[in-house]
Structures are given as C-alpha cells and as structure tokens.
Write a protein that holds these residues in place. Structure first.
Motif, PDB file in Angstrom:
ATOM      1  N   ASP A 133       0.809  -1.222   0.000  1.00  0.00           N
ATOM      2  CA  ASP A 133       0.000   0.000   0.000  1.00  0.00           C
ATOM      3  C   ASP A 133       0.840   1.269   0.000  1.00  0.00           C
ATOM      4  O   ASP A 133       0.327   2.337  -0.348  1.00  0.00           O
ATOM      5  CB  ASP A 133      -0.914   0.034   1.230  1.00  0.00           C
ATOM      6  N   ARG A 134       2.087   1.131   0.424  1.00  0.00           N
ATOM      7  CA  ARG A 134       2.947   2.307   0.622  1.00  0.00           C
ATOM      8  C   ARG A 134       2.207   3.352   1.458  1.00  0.00           C
ATOM      9  O   ARG A 134       2.190   4.540   1.160  1.00  0.00           O
ATOM     10  CB  ARG A 134       3.414   2.861  -0.718  1.00  0.00           C
ATOM     11  N   ILE A 135       1.572   2.872   2.492  1.00  0.00           N
ATOM     12  CA  ILE A 135       0.858   3.638   3.512  1.00  0.00           C
ATOM     13  C   ILE A 135      -0.396   4.319   2.965  1.00  0.00           C
ATOM     14  O   ILE A 135      -1.511   4.099   3.437  1.00  0.00           O
ATOM     15  CB  ILE A 135       1.771   4.690   4.173  1.00  0.00           C
ATOM     16  N   THR A 136      -0.226   5.157   1.957  1.00  0.00           N
ATOM     17  CA  THR A 136      -1.346   5.970   1.474  1.00  0.00           C
ATOM     18  C   THR A 136      -2.447   5.138   0.836  1.00  0.00           C
ATOM     19  O   THR A 136      -3.602   5.575   0.782  1.00  0.00           O
ATOM     20  CB  THR A 136      -0.840   7.003   0.454  1.00  0.00           C
ATOM     21  N   GLY A 137      -2.113   3.943   0.352  1.00  0.00           N
ATOM     22  CA  GLY A 137      -3.134   3.100  -0.258  1.00  0.00           C
ATOM     23  C   GLY A 137      -4.221   2.713   0.717  1.00  0.00           C
ATOM     24  O   GLY A 137      -5.402   2.641   0.362  1.00  0.00           O
ATOM     25  N   GLY A 138      -3.847   2.451   1.972  1.00  0.00           N
ATOM     26  CA  GLY A 138      -4.837   2.093   2.980  1.00  0.00           C
ATOM     27  C   GLY A 138      -5.812   3.225   3.241  1.00  0.00           C
ATOM     28  O   GLY A 138      -7.023   3.005   3.356  1.00  0.00           O
ATOM     29  N   TRP A 188       0.024  12.556   5.361  1.00  0.00           N
ATOM     30  CA  TRP A 188       1.368  12.412   4.803  1.00  0.00           C
ATOM     31  C   TRP A 188       2.447  12.799   5.813  1.00  0.00           C
ATOM     32  O   TRP A 188       3.493  12.165   5.895  1.00  0.00           O
ATOM     33  CB  TRP A 188       1.509  13.258   3.536  1.00  0.00           C
ATOM     34  N   GLY A 189       2.177  13.839   6.580  1.00  0.00           N
ATOM     35  CA  GLY A 189       3.169  14.302   7.543  1.00  0.00           C
ATOM     36  C   GLY A 189       3.436  13.311   8.660  1.00  0.00           C
ATOM     37  O   GLY A 189       4.469  13.402   9.341  1.00  0.00           O
ATOM     38  N   LEU A 190       2.528  12.358   8.863  1.00  0.00           N
ATOM     39  CA  LEU A 190       2.710  11.367   9.926  1.00  0.00           C
ATOM     40  C   LEU A 190       3.717  10.292   9.547  1.00  0.00           C
ATOM     41  O   LEU A 190       4.154   9.524  10.410  1.00  0.00           O
ATOM     42  CB  LEU A 190       1.364  10.700  10.254  1.00  0.00           C
ATOM     43  N   TYR A 191       4.054  10.221   8.266  1.00  0.00           N
ATOM     44  CA  TYR A 191       4.925   9.144   7.791  1.00  0.00           C
ATOM     45  C   TYR A 191       6.135   9.712   7.052  1.00  0.00           C
ATOM     46  O   TYR A 191       6.506   9.232   5.985  1.00  0.00           O
ATOM     47  CB  TYR A 191       4.138   8.201   6.876  1.00  0.00           C
TER      48      TYR A 191
END
Length: 281
Positions: free
Chosen positions: A52-57, A133-136
């Motif tokens: 997901d590369r985080i953002t996918g979720g 986005w800033g969280l990762y």
C-alpha cells in the motif's frame, strides 16, 4: 461446553429469532477475538508499507465511504435533471432537428456528468489523503494512490448511477430513475452492512472495505480479494456502457417519432388516478 454444542444452541436461538441474527454461525466469530502476535503485527506492517505504501490504505478507506455513502446514489440526480431539462424547456423537438448524432449527444452528456461528479471526489480524496502524509515522514508514500482508487474503485459506481439516471429518464420521461437507484442503493447497503470489513460480491453496487485503523486497513484481505473487486468494477463499468448504448437507441427512436415512452407512462398514471378518484367517489 464444546464449541460445536455452543454453535448448535446459538443456531436454535437464531431460528427462533427468524434467522440472520447475530447468533447465526456466520456471525458468531464477532463475539471472540484472537490476539495478534508480534510476528504477525510486523508482517502486516511490512505488507502495508510494501504493497500500500501507507497511502493506499487511507485511499481505500476513503473509497469505501465515498462509494457506499454518496457516489453510488447522488450522480443519478444531475443525470435526471439534465435529461428532463430539455422537455421542461420545450427544447427537445428543436434538439431532435439538429445534425448532431444521438450517439455524440448522449456520450458527451454522459462524460460531462461523470466528470462533474468525479472532480470533487478527486479533490476531497487528495485533501483527505494529504492530511496524513506528515505522519509518515521518511516512508516511501504512493502519492498517486488517491487517483488510482478514485478511478478504479469509485468511478464505476458513478458511471452506473449516471447511466441508470439517463436511461430511465430518456425511456420514461419521468424522474423514476431516482426512486429506482435509491431503492437499489438502500437494498445494497442494508444487505451488506454485516460485510463492511470486506464485501466484494460480484453484484455489490458499493464494495466495502472498512476496517478503520485495524491492521493497517487489512491489506492482506484486500490483496486476497483484489481479483473479485476488479471483476465487480469491470462488470458495473460494462453495464453502464450497455445502458448508455440503450439510451442512444431510445433517443434515436424518439427523434424519428417512433417512441414516446413518457407519454404512455403519463397516460397510464392518469388512468390509474382517474380510477382511484372514481372508487373514492
């Protein structure tokens, strides 16, 4: 008590309640939980990061809410309004005499409606996604994830609702498409409320994948059901294309004067109304 006997007892309770309750075999699992081991948690995290590369979720969660709650229903309204506008403005006959083909006029209107519905979705999906986005910081994020899910997950639902609106309005000359789409949406939502975490049935109008913050949005569950989701979305995109082709044929027949479904329906409703008045009188 052994689990088998417990399940039998709960099944009897479910039968007494009429079936489909929280005590049926399919829903008993919701009463228990299994702790996730450290190794399983690490594996899920790595899958969310790699797949997901985080953002996918987050994009998937937005798509679930957008399709289920809004975009599988609302697009029918502007479609109906646009198709009825010509008749109410008494411009239908004038448009029929134009050289523009029925196919071109219908397709242009269809794509205009779909585009108008998708633009705010694209904007809101990026606003929602960008907020995390800033969280990762330091992670390799997929900045195209909202766009991918908007086009692949949400847009087929928009296409279907718009096509239903145009087809039924052109066929009947009435806003009956709002009632039809609303009824379909209501049935679909209520039939699938127990499968919110993972609902990918082929004929689901609004596929569900809403697990909140659990397990990075259940990436493995999504991966396992990806082919089913693709089949579902392709099916609805195809059905919407069929309805638009049917709309073109209806429009062309109306232009030639060989079809006037709206007048027939209005006459039928008028007859029913007169009969009702006579019975009441």
């Amino acid at each position: 008590m052994e689990y088998g006997k417990f399940a039998e007892a709960m099944q009897r309770v479910d039968d007494i309640l009429g079936g489909g309750s929280d005590y049926c075999a399919e829903h008993l699992k919701s009463y228990g939980t299994v702790e996730v081991t450290y190794e399983e948690a690490v594996q899920r995290h790595e899958l969310a990061v790699s797949r997901d590369r985080i953002t996918g979720g987050y994009a998937r969660l937005f798509s679930d809410y957008a399709v289920a709650m809004v975009m599988s229903l609302l697009p029918v309204f502007p479609a109906v309004i646009l198709c009825l506008k010509d008749r109410r403005a008494r411009m239908a006959e004038l448009i029929y005499t134009r050289e523009v083909s029925a196919a071109r006029l219908t397709v242009v209107r269809y794509f205009a409606l779909v585009t108008a519905a998708m633009l705010p979705v694209l904007l809101l999906s990026y606003v929602s996604n960008a907020s995390v986005w800033g969280l990762y910081s330091g992670e390799r994020l997929d900045y195209l994830a909202p766009l991918k899910y908007d086009l692949g997950w949400i847009m087929p639902g928009v296409m279907m609702a718009t096509a239903v609106g145009m087809f039924l309005t052109e066929l009947t000359g009435t806003p009956i498409a709002v009632a039809v789409q609303g009824f379909w949406w209501l049935i679909d939502i209520n039939m699938g409320f127990r499968s919110v975490e993972s609902g990918y049935a082929l004929f689901r109008l609004a596929p569900r994948h809403n697990a909140g913050e659990k397990s990075f949005f259940r990436t493995q569950d999504y991966v396992d059901n990806f082919q089913r989701l693709v089949a579902n979305r392709l099916l609805f995109a195809g059905l919407s294309a069929v309805l638009i082709i049917a709309t073109i044929l209806i429009y062309e027949r109306k232009r030639r004067g060989s079809l006037d479904g709206g007048s027939k329906i209005k006459r039928a409703l008028s007859v029913l109304g007169n009969r009702k008045n006579k019975l009441e009188g």
